[in-house]
Design a protein around this motif. Structure first.
Motif, PDB file in Angstrom:
ATOM      1  N   LYS A   1      38.924  35.309  29.476  1.00 45.47           N
ATOM      2  CA  LYS A   1      38.690  36.445  28.593  1.00 45.47           C
ATOM      3  C   LYS A   1      39.938  37.479  29.067  1.00 45.47           C
ATOM      4  CE  LYS A   1      33.956  36.499  27.212  1.00 45.47           C
ATOM      5  NZ  LYS A   1      32.799  37.329  27.497  1.00 45.47           N
ATOM      6  N   GLN A   2      40.129  37.526  30.208  1.00 46.06           N
ATOM      7  CA  GLN A   2      41.001  38.409  30.865  1.00 46.06           C
ATOM      8  C   GLN A   2      41.835  37.832  32.188  1.00 46.06           C
ATOM      9  OE1 GLN A   2      39.316  42.288  31.658  1.00 46.06           O
ATOM     10  NE2 GLN A   2      41.562  43.315  32.277  1.00 46.06           N
ATOM     11  N   PRO A   3      42.644  36.951  31.763  1.00 48.28           N
ATOM     12  CA  PRO A   3      43.308  36.364  33.104  1.00 48.28           C
ATOM     13  C   PRO A   3      44.051  37.164  34.095  1.00 48.28           C
ATOM     14  CG  PRO A   3      43.925  35.400  31.055  1.00 48.28           C
ATOM     15  CD  PRO A   3      43.525  36.889  30.559  1.00 48.28           C
ATOM     16  N   ASP A   4      44.424  38.525  33.912  1.00 52.21           N
ATOM     17  CA  ASP A   4      44.951  39.246  34.902  1.00 52.21           C
ATOM     18  C   ASP A   4      43.825  40.226  35.376  1.00 52.21           C
ATOM     19  OD1 ASP A   4      44.485  40.783  32.621  1.00 52.21           O
ATOM     20  OD2 ASP A   4      46.465  41.806  32.767  1.00 52.21           O
ATOM     21  N   ARG A   5      42.686  40.168  35.309  1.00 53.81           N
ATOM     22  CA  ARG A   5      41.731  41.139  35.642  1.00 53.81           C
ATOM     23  C   ARG A   5      41.675  41.245  37.189  1.00 53.81           C
ATOM     24  NH1 ARG A   5      35.748  39.657  33.677  1.00 53.81           N
ATOM     25  NH2 ARG A   5      35.539  41.607  34.936  1.00 53.81           N
ATOM     26  N   TYR A   6      42.021  40.377  37.914  1.00 50.13           N
ATOM     27  CA  TYR A   6      42.048  40.111  39.479  1.00 50.13           C
ATOM     28  C   TYR A   6      43.241  40.442  39.864  1.00 50.13           C
ATOM     29  CZ  TYR A   6      37.204  38.705  38.740  1.00 50.13           C
ATOM     30  OH  TYR A   6      35.704  38.541  38.378  1.00 50.13           O
ATOM     31  N   ASN A   7      44.475  40.333  39.254  1.00 48.25           N
ATOM     32  CA  ASN A   7      45.512  40.542  39.848  1.00 48.25           C
ATOM     33  C   ASN A   7      45.806  41.939  40.356  1.00 48.25           C
ATOM     34  OD1 ASN A   7      45.956  37.728  39.005  1.00 48.25           O
ATOM     35  ND2 ASN A   7      47.324  38.440  37.193  1.00 48.25           N
ATOM     36  N   SER A   8      46.617  41.979  41.630  1.00 44.19           N
ATOM     37  CA  SER A   8      46.720  43.461  42.148  1.00 44.19           C
ATOM     38  C   SER A   8      48.104  43.859  41.757  1.00 44.19           C
ATOM     39  CB  SER A   8      46.516  43.009  43.731  1.00 44.19           C
ATOM     40  OG  SER A   8      47.416  42.153  44.187  1.00 44.19           O
ATOM     41  N   CYS A   9      49.048  42.651  41.421  1.00 49.08           N
ATOM     42  CA  CYS A   9      50.294  43.139  41.024  1.00 49.08           C
ATOM     43  C   CYS A   9      50.891  42.066  39.938  1.00 49.08           C
ATOM     44  CB  CYS A   9      51.209  43.263  42.294  1.00 49.08           C
ATOM     45  SG  CYS A   9      51.079  41.634  43.187  1.00 49.08           S
ATOM     46  N   VAL A  10      52.046  42.530  39.536  1.00 50.50           N
ATOM     47  CA  VAL A  10      52.649  41.654  38.635  1.00 50.50           C
ATOM     48  C   VAL A  10      53.349  40.271  39.007  1.00 50.50           C
ATOM     49  CG1 VAL A  10      54.371  41.273  36.566  1.00 50.50           C
ATOM     50  CG2 VAL A  10      52.819  43.594  36.945  1.00 50.50           C
ATOM     51  N   GLY A  11      53.063  39.100  38.676  1.00 46.38           N
ATOM     52  CA  GLY A  11      53.747  38.085  39.445  1.00 46.38           C
ATOM     53  C   GLY A  11      52.720  37.487  40.227  1.00 46.38           C
ATOM     54  N   GLU A  12      51.438  37.482  39.913  1.00 50.59           N
ATOM     55  CA  GLU A  12      50.266  36.849  40.654  1.00 50.59           C
ATOM     56  C   GLU A  12      49.319  36.281  39.708  1.00 50.59           C
ATOM     57  OE1 GLU A  12      47.739  38.346  44.408  1.00 50.59           O
ATOM     58  OE2 GLU A  12      47.645  39.536  42.635  1.00 50.59           O
ATOM     59  N   CYS A  13      48.678  34.795  40.115  1.00 49.12           N
ATOM     60  CA  CYS A  13      47.777  34.542  39.278  1.00 49.12           C
ATOM     61  C   CYS A  13      46.469  34.119  40.123  1.00 49.12           C
ATOM     62  CB  CYS A  13      48.393  33.039  38.638  1.00 49.12           C
ATOM     63  SG  CYS A  13      47.146  32.103  37.768  1.00 49.12           S
ATOM     64  N   VAL A  14      45.565  35.138  40.068  1.00 51.49           N
ATOM     65  CA  VAL A  14      44.505  34.849  40.911  1.00 51.49           C
ATOM     66  C   VAL A  14      42.959  34.922  40.164  1.00 51.49           C
ATOM     67  CG1 VAL A  14      43.142  36.174  42.765  1.00 51.49           C
ATOM     68  CG2 VAL A  14      45.538  36.121  42.785  1.00 51.49           C
ATOM     69  N   VAL A  15      42.191  34.219  40.549  1.00 52.90           N
ATOM     70  CA  VAL A  15      40.985  33.963  39.869  1.00 52.90           C
ATOM     71  C   VAL A  15      39.698  34.177  41.277  1.00 52.90           C
ATOM     72  CG1 VAL A  15      40.783  31.552  40.208  1.00 52.90           C
ATOM     73  CG2 VAL A  15      39.083  32.522  38.583  1.00 52.90           C
ATOM     74  N   VAL A  16      38.848  34.963  40.656  1.00 53.39           N
ATOM     75  CA  VAL A  16      37.938  35.160  41.659  1.00 53.39           C
ATOM     76  C   VAL A  16      36.489  34.710  41.029  1.00 53.39           C
ATOM     77  CG1 VAL A  16      36.595  37.127  43.096  1.00 53.39           C
ATOM     78  CG2 VAL A  16      39.047  37.014  42.892  1.00 53.39           C
ATOM     79  N   ILE A  17      35.826  33.790  42.084  1.00 60.86           N
ATOM     80  CA  ILE A  17      34.511  33.119  41.446  1.00 60.86           C
ATOM     81  C   ILE A  17      33.341  33.982  42.198  1.00 60.86           C
ATOM     82  CG2 ILE A  17      32.982  31.158  41.522  1.00 60.86           C
ATOM     83  CD1 ILE A  17      35.856  30.963  39.851  1.00 60.86           C
ATOM     84  N   SER A  18      32.627  34.686  41.428  1.00 65.41           N
ATOM     85  CA  SER A  18      31.740  35.547  41.945  1.00 65.41           C
ATOM     86  C   SER A  18      30.610  34.559  42.877  1.00 65.41           C
ATOM     87  CB  SER A  18      30.816  36.266  41.089  1.00 65.41           C
ATOM     88  OG  SER A  18      30.315  35.365  40.093  1.00 65.41           O
TER      89      SER A  18
END
Length: 331
Positions: free
Chosen positions: A170-187
């Motif tokens: 739904k929101q791919p950049d929700r866990y990115n801390s800056c532009v140029g990052e691709c991060v996913v966090v699994i709860s």
């Protein structure tokens, strides 16, 4: 001058306040990683492609068991062809492919990994029925049923992955801390579910089936010793069955060990009750270890079969291009 230098270290120099910084990894170290990981990716593609060509081309290999090997090889091929190259690009830690590709990348990663594990379980079930109930194997394990199981494996993997990555899609950049990052966090909750579905459940099934095959092998060995006066044909069938069981037991044992080595470190954060972040350096290494399982699968499942070695020779020597080569005697 300082601003220019600072901007040169950014993934997107025009975004001074929001851009991620480029890594400060030495050039020699980066080149070594590129060469090593590219070699693993290439080897994964080549090995699985050989399995796919062999099973698809030679009509003699169109068996239920080999259909499962074919599905496994397809999932492992996708790991080497799609997932590994993108991970290699991410060595520089700057993501230039956008949020949509970021979401699709993780979605594809979860689908392929889940399907690969599912195929391993199906192969274990197939070998279990073949060893423990050989008389009813032809009626229980048919090509039609195997095709249905393979399709369900892929469909369920896609559905399951969409649930695990629901927020990320739904929101791919929700866990990115800056532009140029691709991060996913699994709860923690999603990680616990993934731990059971993708790791604990499959490995439990494989171990139970392995132990059952081992018990059958031992019982048949005892039966051989207690029926020495049996007719030659019966004894011959028993010896053949025993050899087949030993081979299956050895193969499944190697599968379990490799599966644990490749998957245990990846699921350690979930076992320890921690959130799983793809941005961590530790997890980046664990992801590659997990991907390496796709390179080892064709070695485990295929190199144990003489037909694969014979097929490789025919492919390498281009005999596969001859007319009616699909009817060649491979077994």
């Amino acid at each position: 001058m300082m601003e220019t230098l600072e901007g040169g270290e950014l993934c997107f120099p025009q975004l001074l306040n929001t851009s991620c910084r480029k890594p400060t990894r030495p050039h020699s170290e980066a080149m070594f990683l590129y060469i090593l990981l590219s070699s693993i990716s290439l080897l994964t593609v080549v090995l699985n492609q050989l399995v796919i060509i062999s099973i698809s081309h030679y009509r003699q290999l169109h068996t239920p068991t080999n259909l499962l090997l074919l599905s496994l090889a397809v999932s492992d091929l996708l790991v080497g062809l799609l997932l590994m190259p993108i991970e290699i690009i991410r060595i520089e830690s700057c993501w230039f492919l956008g949020d949509l590709i970021c979401a699709l990348f993780y979605y594809a990663s979860f689908i392929v990994t889940s399907a690969s594990v599912g195929n391993m379980v199906l192969i274990s079930v197939d070998r279990y029925v073949a060893i423990c109930d050989p008389l009813r194997y032809p009626t229980k394990i048919t090509q039609r049923r195997v095709k249905i199981c393979v399709c369900l494996c892929w469909v369920c993997s896609a559905f399951y992955s969409s649930l695990i990555l629901k927020d990320h899609l739904k929101q791919p950049d929700r866990y990115n801390s800056c532009v140029g990052e691709c991060v996913v966090v699994i709860s923690y909750i999603a990680g616990a579910v993934d731990l059971v579905v993708t790791f604990i459940g499959p490995i439990t099934v494989i171990i139970v089936l392995y132990m059952r095959v081992f018990v059958v092998a031992v019982s048949q060995a005892r039966a051989m010793r207690s029926h020495i006066v049996a007719v030659t044909l019966q004894r011959s069938v028993t010896v053949t069955a025993k050899k087949s069981e030993r081979k299956a037991a050895r193969t499944l044992g190697i599968v379990i060990v490799v599966f644990l080595i490749c998957f245990c470190p990846y699921y350690y954060p979930s076992l320890a009750g921690q959130d799983t972040s793809s941005g961590a350096l530790y997890l980046a290494f664990m992801i590659w270890l997990l991907y390496c399982n796709s390179c080892l699968n064709p070695v485990i499942y295929a190199f144990f079969y003489p037909w694969f070695r014979k097929s490789i020779k025919l492919i390498v020597t281009l005999q596969i291009l001859q007319p009616d080569s699909c009817e060649a005697n491979i077994l």
